[in-house]
Every structure is written in structure tokens, then in C-alpha cells.
Scaffold this active site. Sequence first.
Site, PDB file in Angstrom:
ATOM      1  CG  ASP A 161      -0.181   0.090   2.579  1.00  0.00           C
ATOM      2  OD1 ASP A 161       0.934  -0.229   3.067  1.00  0.00           O
ATOM      3  OD2 ASP A 161      -0.839  -0.058   3.531  1.00  0.00           O
ATOM      4  CG  ASP A 165      25.578  12.930 -14.836  1.00  0.00           C
ATOM      5  OD1 ASP A 165      24.576  13.968 -14.438  1.00  0.00           O
ATOM      6  OD2 ASP A 165      25.475  12.849 -15.736  1.00  0.00           O
ATOM      7  CG  HIS A 212      28.249  10.278 -23.592  1.00  0.00           C
ATOM      8  ND1 HIS A 212      28.086  11.545 -24.083  1.00  0.00           N
ATOM      9  CD2 HIS A 212      28.606   9.552 -22.800  1.00  0.00           C
ATOM     10  CE1 HIS A 212      28.815  11.962 -23.471  1.00  0.00           C
ATOM     11  NE2 HIS A 212      30.186  10.430 -22.454  1.00  0.00           N
ATOM     12  CG  HIS A 247      20.856  15.513 -23.339  1.00  0.00           C
ATOM     13  ND1 HIS A 247      19.404  15.936 -21.807  1.00  0.00           N
ATOM     14  CD2 HIS A 247      21.245  14.640 -22.522  1.00  0.00           C
ATOM     15  CE1 HIS A 247      20.300  15.832 -20.953  1.00  0.00           C
ATOM     16  NE2 HIS A 247      21.578  15.301 -20.962  1.00  0.00           N
ATOM     17  CG  HIS A 275      17.375  12.573 -21.749  1.00  0.00           C
ATOM     18  ND1 HIS A 275      18.243  11.605 -21.421  1.00  0.00           N
ATOM     19  CD2 HIS A 275      18.950  13.213 -20.885  1.00  0.00           C
ATOM     20  CE1 HIS A 275      19.074  10.930 -21.303  1.00  0.00           C
ATOM     21  NE2 HIS A 275      19.859  12.228 -20.515  1.00  0.00           N
ATOM     22  CD  GLU A 331      25.346  17.012 -18.431  1.00  0.00           C
ATOM     23  OE1 GLU A 331      23.949  16.508 -18.746  1.00  0.00           O
ATOM     24  OE2 GLU A 331      25.693  15.889 -16.924  1.00  0.00           O
TER      25      GLU A 331
END
Length: 450
Positions: A50, A271, A361, A365, A372, A419
Site C-alpha cells: 500500500d 552527474d 555518447h 540533449h 532528456h 556537463e
Amino acid sequence: MLFYRQYFENLKNMIANQEFSQRRHQLMSMMPNNSIAILSAPPEKSRNRDVLYPYRQDSDFFYLTGFLEPEAVIILIPGRESQQYFMFCRDRNTEREVWDGRRAGPEGARLNYSADDAFPIEKIGEILPRLLEGRGKIYYSIGKNCSFDSFLTEQLEAKRGSAGSTSSPKDPFTNLDGLLHEMRLFKSIAEQQIMQKAASISARAHCRAMKKCIPGIYEYQLQAEIEYEFVMAGAASPAYSTIVGGGVNGCILHYVENNSKLKDGDLVLIDAGCELQNYAADITRTFPVNGKYTEEQKLIYDIVLEAQVAGIAACSSNKTWDQPHEISVKVITQGLLDLGILKGELSELIETKKYSDFYMHRAGHWLGMDVHDVGDYKVNEEWRLFQPGMVTTVEPGIYISPDNINVDKRWRGIGIRIEDDVLVTSNGPNVLSSDAPKTTQEIETFMASK
């Protein structure tokens, strides 16, 4: 604590009802007058017995409404002077609200979410057929909510088979994504402001991790420091599973176990980005556990940094979306060639994708409500041009597997990604996540000051 108070003061109602209304009208202006758009909120999902997973509204649904509750459906009908926007939602229920929290109810949907009319969700089977009458085209995204897919299909079959009903095409569905996702690709001023705040919070979290990092700490402890910063700044959750990869774990792109001890002399790749008011940040930094890069780590890091800086510079209106990737491939391939990790001619190595053993990669993006995010990367089979209001990540990396016997041992096990979140403007790229230290000197100096 002043930082947190300032953020709390600015968290409420950052997107006004007027903007949600403008989005709905923009969407309807692109639809023919005999059409209808239908969106359903996703159902709640069971975690175990639950216990439910924390609920997160569908991004398209939120984009048009700002409504956060499950068990809801909206209907948009263009071509009318009034009564264009309908909502079905859970009715007010005092007993259930004691257990599960407050509900807007149909009245709240009208007053607080600007619905032209609203009804209890239980009434949808009775009212929807009347709204569908005379509508030859239904904009709806099949596959997001299977139970509602079935319900809607049953409604259409019943309508088709009922005596005296207006004939309708065999397949009336048109995917809504094409129109709606192109709208979402371009961020309004309010959205840009939220994304800037999300990036600033996330950058502070990366700084916190750098300050707290020492040899012997576990990856999950740095994860806790990062996510503490998110919550303390008013961000409800991470935008995706936080990655904390120490040593060779940094060579695993989507490493999420986060259960290893960080070792002296290793790097740690983090990341991580928060979600703020349904908008994501996405930042990666790679730094030395002990605060000092080795010579080999620094050489690889500087190649990635050069590729990233060049990629960011290409995020401008006269460039295609693919150009940051092409540039990063060239810089990384040349860098690996200079270090002797790759051997051969630059053009041939790029053409045969020999670099992909180390850089497998793409360089980025779209970023927005989803980490993404939606939006086509190509238009008419051609890479699309960057335009102001788009937000992209730029995240090249080099990952040298510990099992790669074709490279000198001193390079093995080094995994580095950098990044940032980049807003395209008429004046060039605006790095939203610039508060996080990035050069090796900046990072070493920052870590030494703890």
C-alpha cells in the site's frame, strides 16, 4: 541560511495562470476547428503493497495546466467563443483528504486553474461523448496511459455503434506530441528563470560535494550531501537518479549503485541535477577525491574541458544542433591521438569512429521539464538550427575502461565527463550552471579551501 530563504520566497507561482492559458490557446490555434485535444494525468504507481511512489505529473499535462494531482483529464476544443477548456478531476472528499492531502476539486479547477468548466472524474463517461460529437480529429498521445487509452477507445467504439450518432473516421487519432513538443522546445522567460534557479541550486550541490569529499567516504554519502542541498533550497527531488562514480565506476555512464568507498588518488564523477517546479537541471563534474589531480588525470581532463568549451561556443543561432558534438569529437580524437591512446590519421579515426571506444555518447540533449527533453533534433532530415529559447546540455567525456589492454596501464580506469546547461540566446550561449567550478585549477583551489 539566507540563500535558502531567498529561494523559498521565489518558489511560488513562478509560472502565472496567464502563461498556462496562453499555452492552451497557442495549441488550439494550431488545431482545426473540428478537432479536440485530450490529455490524461498518469495514474499513481505502487511501490510495494500500500505504498505509492511519490507522484509526478506528466510533463505535457503540467505544461498546459499547472495541475499536479492524479486522476485528471483535460479537454481542449478550438473554434468556440467560450467553453474551450474542460477539466475532470477528483471531487473534494473530507475523509480522503485527511489521509492523502487536499484536493482542488472541480471548483478549485475553475477558480485556481482557469478551467471553463470542471467535473468530477467519475462523470467523464457521461460527459465526454457529448464533447466528442462532431469532432473529426482527436489529438491524443496513445501509449502514455494504457488504462485511459482503453477507456477512450471504448468510448469511441460505443459512439460509432450508437444509433443516430454522427459518423466518424475509422482512426480519428492524431498524435498530440508533434504540436505540443515543438512548443515545449522554446522556453519562455518564466521557464528560463526557473531553469536558472534549478541550475544554480544544482551547482551549489556540486560545490557541497567537493567540500565534503575526502578519501574513505562512500559514494552514497556524497549523494546525500547533494540531495540535501536540493531539498534545503526548495527543490522537491533530483531530476534523475544521482550518479556518484568513484574510480573505475566513473567509466560506467549510468552508474547508480553509489555504494563504493572513495579511494585516495581516484577521481569521482558526479552527474546530478535537481528538479524545481517540474523543470530539470543536469550537471556533471569530475574531481579528485583527495583534491589534487594526477598528471594522467589532468591530461585527460583538459582534453574533455577543451571539447566542452568549444561545444558550448557552438550553441548559437547560426549553428546546427549537431555541431557541438562534431566539434567535441574532433577535439577528443585529436587529444587521444596526441597522448598515443589512439593511433592513426585524425580524419580516418573520426570517419571510422575509433574514438567511440572512449567517447560513446553524443555531446548533449535538450533540457526542460524532462531531463532528456522533448523536441526534434532534425527538421526534414536535416539537423535543426539552434534558436533563442532552446536549452541544451553540453557533456563530452572520455572513459578508459580498466579492462582495455590496448592502452597503457597508466590511463586505465580514468572516466571524466563535464556537463553544463546552456540556454541559447540572441547574444550567444548562456551557461546556466556556471557557478560550479570547472577547470582543474578552479576545482583544486576550491577543494583546498574547505
